[in-house]
Design an enzyme around this catalytic site. Structure first.
Site, short mmCIF file in Angstrom:
data_model
loop_
_atom_site.label_atom_id
_atom_site.label_comp_id
_atom_site.label_asym_id
_atom_site.label_seq_id
_atom_site.Cartn_x
_atom_site.Cartn_y
_atom_site.Cartn_z
N LEU A 1 9.40 -25.45 -14.53
CA LEU A 1 10.31 -25.13 -13.41
C LEU A 1 9.63 -24.33 -12.30
O LEU A 1 10.30 -23.81 -11.42
CB LEU A 1 11.51 -24.34 -13.94
CG LEU A 1 12.35 -25.04 -15.02
CD1 LEU A 1 13.56 -24.18 -15.37
CD2 LEU A 1 12.80 -26.42 -14.57
N GLU B 241 8.04 -25.00 -9.64
CA GLU B 241 8.14 -25.43 -8.25
C GLU B 241 9.52 -25.94 -7.87
O GLU B 241 9.82 -26.12 -6.69
CB GLU B 241 7.11 -26.54 -7.98
CG GLU B 241 5.68 -26.12 -8.22
CD GLU B 241 4.72 -27.28 -8.09
OE1 GLU B 241 3.98 -27.32 -7.10
OE2 GLU B 241 4.71 -28.15 -8.98
N CYS C 134 0.82 -1.22 0.00
CA CYS C 134 0.00 0.00 0.00
C CYS C 134 0.85 1.27 0.00
O CYS C 134 0.33 2.36 0.27
CB CYS C 134 -0.92 0.00 1.22
SG CYS C 134 -0.01 0.16 2.78
N ASN D 292 0.34 6.97 13.64
CA ASN D 292 -0.73 5.97 13.77
C ASN D 292 -0.21 4.54 13.68
O ASN D 292 -0.95 3.61 13.37
CB ASN D 292 -1.80 6.19 12.70
CG ASN D 292 -3.14 5.58 13.08
OD1 ASN D 292 -3.54 5.67 14.25
ND2 ASN D 292 -3.83 4.99 12.13
N THR D 293 1.07 4.34 13.94
CA THR D 293 1.64 3.00 13.84
C THR D 293 1.38 2.16 15.09
O THR D 293 1.53 0.95 15.05
CB THR D 293 3.16 3.08 13.60
OG1 THR D 293 3.76 3.84 14.64
CG2 THR D 293 3.45 3.75 12.26
N GLY E 27 1.17 -27.54 -10.36
CA GLY E 27 1.97 -28.72 -10.61
C GLY E 27 3.12 -28.51 -11.56
O GLY E 27 3.70 -29.48 -12.06
#
Length: 1346
Positions: free
Chosen positions: A1275, A1277, A55, A280-281, A1095
């Site tokens: 390739l 995975e 963000c 605001n952290t 896969g």
């Protein structure tokens, strides 16, 4: 005093446009405003807590006093809209676009292949853009630091760093090539030498090796005229509004921004419970995570006194509203200006600031907020307390000073702020001549991670002596607040700084600082060890300091101790990518084999790529949030939704009773009926006009439970005989006889933890009902549109042809968006059916992580028989996976666990049996390298233990037992391992393995507290599935009269480049430029019943289908082409139309013929094998458990690469994801089944700092795969398992430490092999001081092994 009623107008700019909000909501955050208010969807939601960087935007502000403009990156998910008065916001849309002009940052990121799924890319661009606005020629260290707060799950970071490195004057123009511009001739001598040694790799025609994947010399220079100027109107406003208090009043909350200290004090007196918010952290997280509510916010950032920065006679004074990034710059200037003796505390602060959070948070969080929030793991507070900092407080009652000490940090009333007081400034004194101060931290990741334990220590000696005059020791991460070892320090005053004092100090500290056995965060023994480990390091640092101050008075440090000094420092990673070039005779327009950029490459860095939640709202759109079970296994006694329906804006509550068809698929339900089976189980959905309203209403639903039997772990399941299905087994040889003939037998257990997918885009669904015939469009982030269509149709009780499932692209998936998205889509579809309105259902990060599962934890019980020379002749494995509460894909995963259990080893007598355990946890599912990553690591573990037992080099035992000649697997599948052997040899050579191993051994002999390790592992990976139908694919190719081509197929674009590669295929087969071809979204409108994308084979099988369709079309066109061979493509197409030749064709690929007979344990389970080898070197810190990834070399047999850039990117990205699996990613559950790890704050994936300093990838040339498309291999995975080379390098380093300490050299290290396990395995005198707690005598915070 009543809250002010008048509301001012909020004025700020976004991308050069003036924004005026008359009634801004103080609770609205910038991210929501950008995405929903302005429809600037390039800024992404990734986590909502400032932990991922998706963000990121740039904020620009003008200081009327200094006349300076400040540009800084910020997390828009934390930034209150009301804090932006007078600011200019730049989003990725304002940096550059494909419609106007790309910014060089965007261009370089695209052309250097720096994105895959693209979801994180806009945030990366904005972090770099912010840096360049401040530092046009940054150092490489500054570039890396700028990306501290940005996470990427796809790329492995290396190409991102390469992209941005071109902006640094330190960057070599030949980066990525393995060459250096300073070398004469720029030749890679190592490569040439390798070619001389291996004739098969020689560079001959058509076999030239290429290095690097982009061409920096072609980059356009940065154009400052592209940048927005800071709006003059905002400068005038800053001058005119200096003394004006601003008030923004919303429905529930009021935001007040005073301009003077006196006004702030008056407001604090009137609203003593109102929080002061700067970045605001802290408050923002309380609201987000804890549900805190504040009627009034005070925003003091415009008060000049809170921004003071001055140097006095005794120290520096820093305003409380000073941002941490500003504090860093101030301290750097002070350290450069003053003498070393005065700046010791400032150096300690800088050390902690370097690793504290990410750059976005450092630019938002304030010093005062960091101090007053007093988080136990906050890194600066112990340093400030040790350095005797003073807090200057003010209230309407006057001013006073209090010490920032242990009592203040412990929140003792007598040392704390009063309710009406504020911190105005912090005085940080100079260090004294005989004073030493140090800071320490250990975290699950070196940067942007909360400390497991931190500490700061200070000692002041009597002048010219080593007699302690004052001593301060503080620790964070031990209790809910920072704790002080005050009594220990008092007892040591007057003592000499020597080993007797060290021993006494450790005893005193451990006696005073008590850590509960059930302490939040767990790791109790480890954290206790760090207490004394940190003190030992401080002891040595002080000794070294005394020696430097008084060289003749103090002896040198004992050699044994020297390596305990110093901590690891990150260096920006450098890469090398080597691949085979295309044949020189290949036509230039033919893209196959070339490193083509992704089809969406320029849309990613501009924010133009549209994901599900980026789709524009539909008329009448509603939002859905879900109510989840808070019990792991229980019967639902009652469900009361009446209060939820009373919340304004709530339209409906959707439960199982609202389903017109089937509630699920027979294995899992869309909404829980009368029983819940895990914490996070969806019970019902709340549909409302806004998401915030729907979420609020979920808290109003009342549920009464009756608890049932609880089974959570694999061991629990084994005891209760709780399994899914039957045992799966493969076996060869005679196990019983083999164990009787071996020289040695070892038995043991190995446990591999699970892994969250942590895709950057959370599960997202947008359902739009059509007006007739029960038709419905379902836009969903999924890998399996066909299953979405099938389940939604079944749930709504309509034919499947009424449901259209669409997926343009997915922001990462890794197997995690196959089985769950259909259920999310079905839930939203039921809501849309009930209300008749479009429904948007986007999971928050915490919900996504608690509802969905991940990689299966694995327990392997092994028995290994081997000979004295290291030859393994018998292996018997019993494997168990924790499947969770529903079947999900257990048969597929369990099959892969068993079938891939031997990795690349040829064991003549081998048996593996596997069971899937049923537990009451979220169901685990496919995860990248499904079934193989953990079972492969288990194989490497028992091979390593054989080497340990025999005191043989692990590489020799691995090589001895590898497949080397054509052979059969235990399930009788043929293996031709010639490329495995070649990969192994090439990896040994290219990594210079043996020389580096000798160097590591030499290093280890000279360093007691630091150890290096190096390991090389082989891999045989089998992609695809063991059913032919699971490898099928379809495609539709249309040619239009203008000659353009539209390609549709059954594969989903997940970032793996399937759209790009299939366009390359179409271009090649039709013999037209790629620019003519366009991909269509994955939709069930064009391709029915496609298999899930996964896969590793989806690209090649869909490519086969596209190839088939294109060949059909080309054959139809051949008569026309023959008649007019010199004609243009467009002319041929028009002529074909005139001759009534169909310009549309469907293509089909039946699938690789695979099968597995589990009755016999035999079959042709996989189409082919992928071979590889990887070598990694690490260095570990035995004192803390930290480690550094020094270098990784990968040699990969990828067949013929259709696109080397994509394939190398997949290998590297998979490797870094595997690095997380092996070394840091840890899922934690309570003994009741509550998951603790729900976001980037508690679950750490690798960041830029974790990439090996040298990361080299080499695609094996001349490799072929005759059965696949263009002889390629999948390739996607394969890289995951290769990260185990890092794991075993760490193990190698630990083994060196254990050997030196006289410990057992046969040991098992479970995964993830994190700092805790490394430290506790390197046992020493400090670990011996820690009492060992007997399991069962206490209730642990988390389950040790699930």
């Amino acid at each position: 005093m009543a809250c002010p009623q008048q509301s001012d107008e909020l004025i700020f700019f976004v991308n050069g446009r003036k924004m005026t909000e008359w009634y801004p909501d103080p609770e609205e955050l910038l991210l929501n405003y950008l995405r929903k208010g302005l429809r600037l969807t390039g800024t992404k939601y990734g986590c909502g807590i400032g932990g991922c960087g998706a963000c990121t935007v740039m904020i620009s502000t003008y200081n009327p006093d200094t006349k300076e403009i400040r540009h800084y990156p910020a997390n828009s998910c934390l930034l209150p809209l009301c804090s932006l008065y007078g600011a200019a916001v730049t989003t990725v849309e304002g940096v550059g676009s494909t419609k106007t002009k790309l910014n060089p940052i965007q261009q370089r990121l695209a052309e250097c292949h720096g994105s895959q799924c693209g979801f994180c890319t806009p945030g990366m661009v904005m972090s770099m853009y912010s840096l360049l606005r401040n530092r046009p020629e940054p150092t490489m260290e500054q570039i890396s630091a700028a990306l501290d707060g940005n996470l990427c799950r796809c790329t492995g970071y290396r190409p991102i760093i390469d992209s941005f490195s071109a902006f640094s004057p330190e960057c070599c123009p030949l980066a990525g090539s393995g060459k250096c511009c300073l070398d004469k001739g720029g030749e890679d001598e190592e490569e040439k030498e390798g070619e001389r040694e291996e004739p098969s790799l020689c560079s001959k025609k058509g076999n030239r090796m290429c290095s690097g994947l982009c061409k920096p010399e072609e980059f356009q220079p940065k154009d400052p005229t592209q940048d927005y100027i800071f709006p003059p109107e905002l400068m005038r406003m800053a001058m005119e509004d200096q003394g004006r208090t601003l008030v923004f009043k919303g429905e529930r909350t009021t935001w007040i921004s005073p301009a003077s200290l006196q006004e702030l004090l008056n407001l604090k007196a009137n609203y003593p419970n109102a929080p002061l918010v700067v970045g605001n952290t802290s408050v923002g997280l309380d609201i987000k995570i804890l549900g805190a509510y504040y009627p009034v916010f005070l925003y003091p950032a415009r008060v000049p006194e809170l921004h003071i920065a001055s140097i006095g006679d005794r120290g520096i004074l820093i305003g409380a509203a000073t941002r941490l990034a500003q504090l860093r710059e101030i301290l750097l200037d002070v350290v450069a200006e003053l003498s070393e003796e005065k700046t010791k505390i400032y150096c300690a602060l800088l050390k902690q600031l370097k690793t504290l959070a990410g750059e976005q948070i450092r630019n938002l969080a304030s010093l005062g907020g960091h101090i007053v929030s007093r988080g136990s793991t906050w890194d600066l507070n112990p340093v400030l307390a040790a350095g005797k900092a003073i807090l200057n407080l003010a209230s309407i009652d006057g001013r006073r000073q209090i010490p920032l000490n242990g009592e203040f940090l412990a929140r003792l009333p007598q040392a704390d702020l009063l309710p009406r007081e504020v911190i105005v400034s912090v005085f940080i004194p100079f260090s004294k001549e005989d004073e030493f101060i140090s800071a320490f931290r250990q975290a699950e990741r070196r940067r942007n991670a909360l400390s497991v334990t931190n500490s700061s220590m200070q000692v002041l000696f009597q002048p010219g002596t080593d007699v302690i005059e004052d001593l301060t020791i503080l620790y964070g991460g031990i209790d809910c607040t920072t704790v002080s070892a005050r009594q220990s320090c008092q007892a040591l005053i007057g003592r000499n700084w020597n080993e007797q004092m060290l021993e006494e100090a450790c005893r005193l500290i451990l006696g005073e600082i008590i850590l509960s056995l059930s302490a939040i965060g767990g790791k109790v023994e480890y954290r206790r060890t760090l207490l004394v480990s940190f003190f030992f390091r401080f002891y040595l640092e002080v000794l070294q300091g005394l020696k430097n101050m008084y060289p003749s008075k103090y002896p040198d440090l004992p050699e044994k101790y020297r390596s305990a000094l110093g901590e690891f420092h990150d260096r920006p990673p450098q890469g090398m990518q080597i691949y085979q070039d295309v044949n020189p005779d290949q036509p230039p327009q033919d893209p196959v084999g070339r490193p083509i950029i992704l089809q969406s490459a320029f849309k990613h860095p501009t924010g133009e790529a549209v994901y599900v939640d980026d789709i524009a709202p539909a008329d009448g759109q509603l939002y859905m949030a879900v109510v989840k079970s808070t019990h792991a296994h229980a019967r639902i006694v009652s469900l009361d939704v009446s209060e939820a329906l009373e919340v304004p804006g709530v339209v409906a509550v959707v439960t199982a009773d609202d389903i017109p068809g089937k509630n699920g698929d027979g294995k899992e339900k869309v909404f829980a009926g009368d029983e819940v089976t895990y914490i996070g189980h969806i019970i019902c959905g709340i549909v409302a006009e806004t998401y915030e309203c729907a979420k609020e209403a979920t808290c109003r639903v009342k549920i009464e439970y009756e608890d049932l039997e609880l089974i959570l772990t694999i061991e629990d399941a084994i005891r209760h005989n709780s399994y899914f299905g039957e045992e799966k087994k493969i076996e060869q040889g005679n196990i019983t006889e083999a164990f009787q003939t071996v020289d040695n037998v070892i038995e043991g257990e190995f446990h591999a933890g699970g892994q969250k997918h942590f895709y950057m885009e959370t599960n997202s669904v947008f359902v739009i009902p059509r007006k007739e015939d029960g038709e419905m469009d379902v836009y969903v982030a999924t890998q399996d549109n066909s299953k979405v269509q099938e389940l939604v149709a079944a749930v709504l009780n309509v034919p499947a042809n009424r449901i259209m499932s669409h997926t343009r692209r997915v922001g990462g998936a890794f197997g995690g968006k196959i089985t769950k998205p259909p259920f999310f889509a079905a839930a939203a579809a039921v809501a849309a059916h009930k209300t008749g309105c479009p429904v948007r259902f986007v999971l928050e990060r915490a919900d996504d992580m608690i509802i969905t599962g991940g990689r299966h934890p694995l327990l392997v019980k092994y028995k290994v028989g081997f000979m004295n020379d290291g030859k393994i002749t018998a292996v018997d494995l019993q494997s168990y996976i924790n499947n969770g509460s529903t079947p999900d894909q257990y048969e597929l995963i369990l099959s892969f666990v068993v079938l891939r259990s031997f990795n690349a080893y040829d064991i003549p007598n081998f048996r593996c049996r596997g069971r899937a355990c049923k537990t009451y946890l979220p169901s685990n599912t496919s995860c990248r390298a499904v079934g193989f990553a953990n079972t492969g690591i288990a194989a490497e573990t028992w091979v390593s233990i054989v080497a340990d037992y025999l005191d043989l080099p692990p590489d020799k035992v691995r090589e001895m037992n590898m497949f080397k000649t054509p052979s059969l697997t235990p399930y009788k599948e043929e293996v031709d391992p010639r490329n495995l052997v070649l990969c192994w040899k090439e990896c040994l050579k290219k990594s210079d393995y043996y020389n580096r191993r000798k160097a590591a051994e030499e290093f280890n002999s000279q360093n007691y507290w630091k150890k290096k390790g190096i390991a090389i592992v082989p891999m045989m990976y089998t992609p695809g599935a063991n059913h032919t139908y699971y490898n099928q694919a379809s495609a539709l190719v249309n040619i239009y009269l203008d000659g353009s081509v539209l390609v549709s197929h059954g594969g989903c674009e997940l970032g793996q480049g399937i759209f790009t590669k299939t366009l390359q295929v179409a271009s090649h087969e039709l013999k037209i430029p790629m620019s003519y071809v366009h991909p269509y979204e994955r939709t069930t409108l064009t391709i029915p019943e496609a298999i899930p994308t996964g896969g590793s084979v989806a690209t090649e099988i869909n490519g086969k289908a596209v190839q088939n369709a294109c060949q059909i079309l080309r054959k139809r066109l051949e008569p026309i082409i023959k008649k007019n061979p010199e004609g243009k493509w467009e002319d041929w197409i028009k002529k074909a139309f005139e001759e009534s030749i169909s310009l549309s064709a469907t293509g089909f690929f039946k699938g690789y013929v695979t099968n597995m007979d589990w009755e016999t344990g035999e079959g042709h389970a996989f189409a082919y094998q992928i071979f590889s080898a990887a070598c990694s070197e690490v260095e570990i810190d035995c004192l803390t458990g930290d480690h550094k990834n020094i270098r990784t070399d990968i040699v990969m047999d990828g067949g013929f690469s259709i696109n080397p850039a994509i394939d190398i990117g997949q290998v590297e990205g998979g490797f870094i994801q595997g690095l997380g699996l092996c070394t840091m990613e840890e899922i934690k559950f309570s003994p009741e089944g509550q998951q603790y790890t729900l976001g980037p704050d508690t679950y750490k994936i690798p960041a830029v700092c974790d990439v090996p300093e040298q990361f080299r990838t080499y695609l094996l040339p001349n490799a072929r795969n005759p059965i696949a498309l263009y002889s390629t291999k999948g390739l996607g995975e394969s890289g995951v398992f290769l990260a185990s080379s890092v794991l075993f390098a760490i193990r190698d380093a630990v083994a060196a430490a254990r050997k030196e300490r006289g410990l057992n050299n046969v040991f098992t290290m479970d995964t993830p092999l994190n700092g805790e396990k490394i430290r506790m395995a390197c046992a020493d005198q400090f670990t011996e001081m820690i009492p060992k707690d007997k399991p069962g005598t206490y209730v642990p915070w988390a389950i040790a092994k699930i």
